[in-house]
Design a protein around this motif. Structure first.
Motif, PDB file in Angstrom:
ATOM      1  N   VAL A 124       0.965  -1.475  -0.451  1.00  0.00           N
ATOM      2  CA  VAL A 124      -0.052   0.217   0.012  1.00  0.00           C
ATOM      3  C   VAL A 124       0.971   1.532   0.548  1.00  0.00           C
ATOM      4  O   VAL A 124       0.774   2.013  -0.957  1.00  0.00           O
ATOM      5  N   SER A 125       2.479   0.842   0.938  1.00  0.00           N
ATOM      6  CA  SER A 125       2.845   2.609   0.815  1.00  0.00           C
ATOM      7  C   SER A 125       3.496   2.864  -0.265  1.00  0.00           C
ATOM      8  O   SER A 125       3.763   3.696  -0.931  1.00  0.00           O
ATOM      9  N   ASP A 126       4.323   2.005  -1.330  1.00  0.00           N
ATOM     10  CA  ASP A 126       4.869   2.102  -2.149  1.00  0.00           C
ATOM     11  C   ASP A 126       3.918   2.426  -3.703  1.00  0.00           C
ATOM     12  O   ASP A 126       4.288   3.153  -3.989  1.00  0.00           O
ATOM     13  N   VAL A 127       3.108   1.730  -4.084  1.00  0.00           N
ATOM     14  CA  VAL A 127       1.584   2.395  -4.784  1.00  0.00           C
ATOM     15  C   VAL A 127       1.465   3.156  -4.323  1.00  0.00           C
ATOM     16  O   VAL A 127       1.065   4.611  -5.365  1.00  0.00           O
ATOM     17  N   PHE A 128       0.889   3.885  -3.067  1.00  0.00           N
ATOM     18  CA  PHE A 128       0.005   5.108  -3.062  1.00  0.00           C
ATOM     19  C   PHE A 128       1.504   6.176  -3.440  1.00  0.00           C
ATOM     20  O   PHE A 128       0.721   8.237  -3.298  1.00  0.00           O
ATOM     21  N   LYS A 129       2.719   5.891  -2.764  1.00  0.00           N
ATOM     22  CA  LYS A 129       3.746   7.047  -2.786  1.00  0.00           C
ATOM     23  C   LYS A 129       4.146   7.240  -4.059  1.00  0.00           C
ATOM     24  O   LYS A 129       3.970   8.305  -4.891  1.00  0.00           O
ATOM     25  N   THR A 130       4.302   6.104  -4.800  1.00  0.00           N
ATOM     26  CA  THR A 130       4.702   5.900  -6.618  1.00  0.00           C
ATOM     27  C   THR A 130       3.638   6.782  -7.714  1.00  0.00           C
ATOM     28  O   THR A 130       3.689   7.415  -7.498  1.00  0.00           O
ATOM     29  N   MET A 131       2.208   6.341  -7.049  1.00  0.00           N
ATOM     30  CA  MET A 131       0.792   6.147  -8.490  1.00  0.00           C
ATOM     31  C   MET A 131       1.038   7.583  -7.530  1.00  0.00           C
ATOM     32  O   MET A 131      -0.292   8.493  -8.449  1.00  0.00           O
ATOM     33  N   LEU A 132      -0.183   7.459  -6.433  1.00  0.00           N
ATOM     34  CA  LEU A 132      -0.668   9.434  -6.064  1.00  0.00           C
ATOM     35  C   LEU A 132       0.257  10.401  -5.342  1.00  0.00           C
ATOM     36  O   LEU A 132      -0.138  11.267  -5.197  1.00  0.00           O
ATOM     37  N   GLY A 133       1.545  10.021  -4.933  1.00  0.00           N
ATOM     38  CA  GLY A 133       2.216  11.401  -4.241  1.00  0.00           C
ATOM     39  C   GLY A 133       2.038  10.964  -2.820  1.00  0.00           C
ATOM     40  O   GLY A 133       2.096  12.476  -2.108  1.00  0.00           O
TER      41      GLY A 133
ATOM     42  N   PHE B 115      -5.301   2.415   7.509  1.00  0.00           N
ATOM     43  CA  PHE B 115      -4.981   3.020   6.791  1.00  0.00           C
ATOM     44  C   PHE B 115      -5.109   4.555   6.279  1.00  0.00           C
ATOM     45  O   PHE B 115      -6.510   4.251   6.407  1.00  0.00           O
ATOM     46  N   ASP B 116      -4.265   5.057   7.188  1.00  0.00           N
ATOM     47  CA  ASP B 116      -5.050   7.144   7.094  1.00  0.00           C
ATOM     48  C   ASP B 116      -4.140   7.245   5.570  1.00  0.00           C
ATOM     49  O   ASP B 116      -3.134   6.923   5.614  1.00  0.00           O
ATOM     50  N   CYS B 117      -4.757   7.864   4.942  1.00  0.00           N
ATOM     51  CA  CYS B 117      -4.227   8.739   3.633  1.00  0.00           C
ATOM     52  C   CYS B 117      -4.444  10.051   3.471  1.00  0.00           C
ATOM     53  O   CYS B 117      -6.132  10.176   2.724  1.00  0.00           O
ATOM     54  N   ALA B 118      -3.586  11.301   3.021  1.00  0.00           N
ATOM     55  CA  ALA B 118      -4.484  12.766   3.069  1.00  0.00           C
ATOM     56  C   ALA B 118      -5.924  12.491   3.406  1.00  0.00           C
ATOM     57  O   ALA B 118      -6.592  12.767   3.061  1.00  0.00           O
ATOM     58  N   GLU B 119      -5.736  12.210   4.957  1.00  0.00           N
ATOM     59  CA  GLU B 119      -7.120  12.249   6.051  1.00  0.00           C
ATOM     60  C   GLU B 119      -8.403  11.731   5.464  1.00  0.00           C
ATOM     61  O   GLU B 119      -9.328  11.925   5.687  1.00  0.00           O
ATOM     62  N   HIS B 120      -8.201  10.082   4.523  1.00  0.00           N
ATOM     63  CA  HIS B 120      -9.178   9.144   3.997  1.00  0.00           C
ATOM     64  C   HIS B 120      -8.317   8.145   5.292  1.00  0.00           C
ATOM     65  O   HIS B 120      -7.246   7.378   5.344  1.00  0.00           O
ATOM     66  N   ARG B 121      -9.845   7.344   5.337  1.00  0.00           N
ATOM     67  CA  ARG B 121      -8.878   5.954   5.345  1.00  0.00           C
ATOM     68  C   ARG B 121      -9.597   4.873   4.160  1.00  0.00           C
ATOM     69  O   ARG B 121     -10.394   4.420   3.747  1.00  0.00           O
ATOM     70  N   VAL B 122      -8.034   3.923   4.398  1.00  0.00           N
ATOM     71  CA  VAL B 122      -7.646   3.089   3.156  1.00  0.00           C
ATOM     72  C   VAL B 122      -8.192   1.693   3.762  1.00  0.00           C
ATOM     73  O   VAL B 122      -7.556   1.600   4.842  1.00  0.00           O
ATOM     74  N   ILE B 123      -8.811   1.016   3.884  1.00  0.00           N
ATOM     75  CA  ILE B 123      -9.439  -0.372   4.285  1.00  0.00           C
ATOM     76  C   ILE B 123      -8.222  -1.325   3.597  1.00  0.00           C
ATOM     77  O   ILE B 123      -8.703  -1.393   2.206  1.00  0.00           O
TER      78      ILE B 123
ATOM     79  N   THR C 127       1.617   8.916   1.271  1.00  0.00           N
ATOM     80  CA  THR C 127       2.499   7.940   2.442  1.00  0.00           C
ATOM     81  C   THR C 127       1.008   7.587   2.864  1.00  0.00           C
ATOM     82  O   THR C 127       0.826   8.817   3.798  1.00  0.00           O
ATOM     83  N   PRO C 128       0.554   7.101   2.617  1.00  0.00           N
ATOM     84  CA  PRO C 128       0.386   6.826   3.708  1.00  0.00           C
ATOM     85  C   PRO C 128       0.592   5.899   5.260  1.00  0.00           C
ATOM     86  O   PRO C 128       1.575   5.583   4.982  1.00  0.00           O
ATOM     87  N   THR C 129      -0.777   6.242   6.273  1.00  0.00           N
ATOM     88  CA  THR C 129       0.221   5.392   6.794  1.00  0.00           C
ATOM     89  C   THR C 129      -0.709   4.654   7.874  1.00  0.00           C
ATOM     90  O   THR C 129      -1.855   4.385   7.778  1.00  0.00           O
ATOM     91  N   PHE C 130      -0.038   3.373   8.383  1.00  0.00           N
ATOM     92  CA  PHE C 130      -0.843   2.544   8.969  1.00  0.00           C
ATOM     93  C   PHE C 130      -0.705   2.620  10.461  1.00  0.00           C
ATOM     94  O   PHE C 130      -0.119   3.270  10.863  1.00  0.00           O
ATOM     95  N   CYS C 131      -2.586   2.381  10.676  1.00  0.00           N
ATOM     96  CA  CYS C 131      -2.853   2.627  11.259  1.00  0.00           C
ATOM     97  C   CYS C 131      -3.450   1.198  12.395  1.00  0.00           C
ATOM     98  O   CYS C 131      -2.288   1.640  13.439  1.00  0.00           O
TER      99      CYS C 131
END
Length: 171
Positions: A20-29, A154-162, A31-35
């Motif tokens: 999740v971290s690699d794809v979101f960082k690479t494709m969306l710029g 995960f939290d990413c840009a003030e949104h939750r990713v599950i 950085t998701p945080t594991f919650c």
């Protein structure tokens, strides 16, 4: 190829976190945080029931079998699509939901592909299935009894990713 590493909770958690971290960082710029790691919520929705969700799904089959559901709220799915495709909100609105489905399907495919590669590296060769999309509010996904479920938030840009992972070993 014989398995070389046991599939442990730590292996699954570390690999989905990295994927999740690699794809979101690479494709969306971003950085998701594991919650946190969630528990099985039989019959209950993983995400808030009042928010529309876009859920990408990709499976993997081989020496290890499973499905990964990647839950994003609709607002974040739209933001991801605009970023991935270089579109404005207005352009996305004109393009319609199919464009969002395609973008989230591809984002899910990349994430599950990265996770799958780690399973292959651990000695469990497997292949990806085609992506699919679920949309709606207030729904739950029920695994079959022989599947083991792993839920990660995960939290990413003030949104939750599950990331909801259902796995069944061939053994």
């Amino acid at each position: 190829m014989a398995a070389t590493a046991e599939i442990t909770e730590a292996l699954i958690r570390d690999n989905i976190n990295r994927a999740v971290s690699d794809v979101f960082k690479t494709m969306l710029g971003r950085t998701p945080t594991f919650c946190s790691q969630g528990e099985s919520l039989q019959g209950k929705a993983l995400a808030p029931s009042d928010r529309p969700q876009v859920v990408g799904t990709v499976g993997f089959i081989g020496d290890c079998n499973g499905l990964i559901y990647l839950h994003l709220d609709l607002a974040f799915a739209k933001a991801c699509t605009c970023h991935l495709l270089g579109m404005t909100d207005k352009e996305l609105e004109l393009a319609g939901d199919e464009v969002i489905n395609d973008a989230i399907g591809e984002l899910t495919n990349m994430t599950v592909g990265s996770f799958k590669n780690a399973l292959c590296d651990a000695g469990y060769p497997c292949k990806l299935t085609i992506p699919s999309i679920l949309r709606g509010t207030n729904f739950s996904i029920e695994p079959i009894s022989s599947a083991v479920r792993h839920i990660y938030y995960f939290d990413c840009a003030e949104h939750r990713v599950i990331a909801d992972i259902l796995m069944k070993s061939d053994e």
